[in-house]
Design an enzyme around this catalytic site. Structure first.
Site, PDB file in Angstrom:
ATOM      1  N   LYS A  84       0.835  -1.199   0.000  1.00  0.00           N
ATOM      2  CA  LYS A  84       0.000   0.000   0.000  1.00  0.00           C
ATOM      3  C   LYS A  84       0.874   1.255   0.000  1.00  0.00           C
ATOM      4  O   LYS A  84       1.807   1.361   0.799  1.00  0.00           O
ATOM      5  CB  LYS A  84      -0.906   0.016   1.237  1.00  0.00           C
ATOM      6  CG  LYS A  84      -2.012  -1.026   1.165  1.00  0.00           C
ATOM      7  CD  LYS A  84      -2.778  -1.111   2.456  1.00  0.00           C
ATOM      8  CE  LYS A  84      -3.778  -0.002   2.617  1.00  0.00           C
ATOM      9  NZ  LYS A  84      -4.577  -0.186   3.861  1.00  0.00           N
TER      10      LYS A  84
HETATM   11  C1  E4P Z   1      -8.127   0.111   4.177  1.00  0.00           C
HETATM   12  O1  E4P Z   1      -7.192  -0.434   3.643  1.00  0.00           O
HETATM   13  C2  E4P Z   1      -8.024   0.865   5.457  1.00  0.00           C
HETATM   14  O2  E4P Z   1      -7.179   0.144   6.331  1.00  0.00           O
HETATM   15  C3  E4P Z   1      -9.336   0.994   6.175  1.00  0.00           C
HETATM   16  O3  E4P Z   1     -10.415   0.546   5.422  1.00  0.00           O
HETATM   17  C4  E4P Z   1      -9.519   2.270   6.894  1.00  0.00           C
HETATM   18  O4  E4P Z   1     -10.754   2.249   7.543  1.00  0.00           O
HETATM   19  P1  E4P Z   1     -11.169   3.223   8.727  1.00  0.00           P
HETATM   20  O5  E4P Z   1     -11.654   4.493   8.121  1.00  0.00           O
HETATM   21  O6  E4P Z   1     -12.279   2.496   9.432  1.00  0.00           O
HETATM   22  O7  E4P Z   1      -9.951   3.415   9.585  1.00  0.00           O
END
Ligand code: E4P
Length: 233
Positions: A84
């Site tokens: 990522k």
């Molecule tokens: C995705 O890869 C992220 O880790 C995640 O969906 C973030 O979600 P949140 O807004 O609940 O922290």
């Protein structure tokens, strides 16, 4: 649509994988930090639990060179790791370099169709629009997801759309309805997908009715020896 778990918690992954419907995991620095253990060890255990499924692990450098170096390292840990990178100029540059090197990237922290367009142009493997965080600031997360999917279909992009920051079952259902390639969700939301009060009530009635008629119906499975003994008593 693939179902990913958005977690750093191995026990949640173990339980979900056991149900046979989970295709991968997404993590982020916040989720990893909660686990209080070395990142490499954590990610490798996830890979082991997921078997064929992908594990998304995030870089923490903020300039392209550092991101690419971290990405190469992360990708070397296991073939199922997707790296990522954040949706910044440096992140997009890094995604482009990683594509050339054959390393799969997930452009994360995406909040607009314009950003998603750039992620696809850079050759990202996944693009992650954060629906819940858009809803939190009174924007329309599902609306943004719909626009991204329309653009990707119109342009025939191969980048897969990974609906992220999902907060409730309807986020998942609507993402599926729109044709999102992946939805990643916290364990709590994953569990909520199973629930319906009519299922519980229906099952209760079926079992009560069966129990009443059991003397006539008999058993589906050949009674075990011990059961036989109990019965004969
Ligand atoms: C995705 O890869 C992220 O880790 C995640 O969906 C973030 O979600 P949140 O807004 O609940 O922290």
């Amino acid at each position: 649509m693939k179902i990913f778990l958005d977690t750093g918690h191995l026990e949640e992954i173990r339980q979900a994988v056991d149900l046979g419907v989970v295709d991968g995991v997404t993590t982020n620095p916040t989720l990893a930090a909660k686990e209080g253990r070395p990142f490499r060890e954590l990610i490798l255990e996830m890979c082991q639990l997921l078997k064929e499924g992908v594990v998304n692990a995030e870089v923490v450098s903020t300039e392209t060179e550092g991101m690419v170096r971290e990405a190469r390292e992360l990708a070397s840990w296991h073939p199922n790791i997707v790296v990522k990178v954040p949706m910044t100029r440096d992140g997009i540059r890094a995604a482009h370099i990683l594509k050339e090197e054959g390393i799969r990237s997930n452009v994360t922290l995406v909040f607009s169709p314009a950003q998603a367009l750039l992620a696809a142009k850079a050759g990202a493997y996944f693009v992650s629009p954060f629906l819940g965080r858009l809803d939190d600031v009174a924007e329309n997360g599902l609306g943004v997801l719909r626009e991204i999917l329309e653009i990707y279909r119109a342009q025939n992009f191969s980048t897969q759309v990974l609906a992220a920051s999902l907060r409730h079952p309807m986020h998942v259902v609507e993402a599926a309805q729109m044709g999102s390639h992946v939805a990643t969700m916290p364990f709590k939301v994953f569990e909520q997908l199973f629930s319906h009060p009519l299922t519980d009530r229906g099952l209760e009635t079926f079992l009560k009715d069966w129990e009443k008629a059991r003397p006539v119906l008999g058993e589906i499975l050949e009674p075990t020896k011990s059961r036989n003994t109990t019965r004969q008593r």
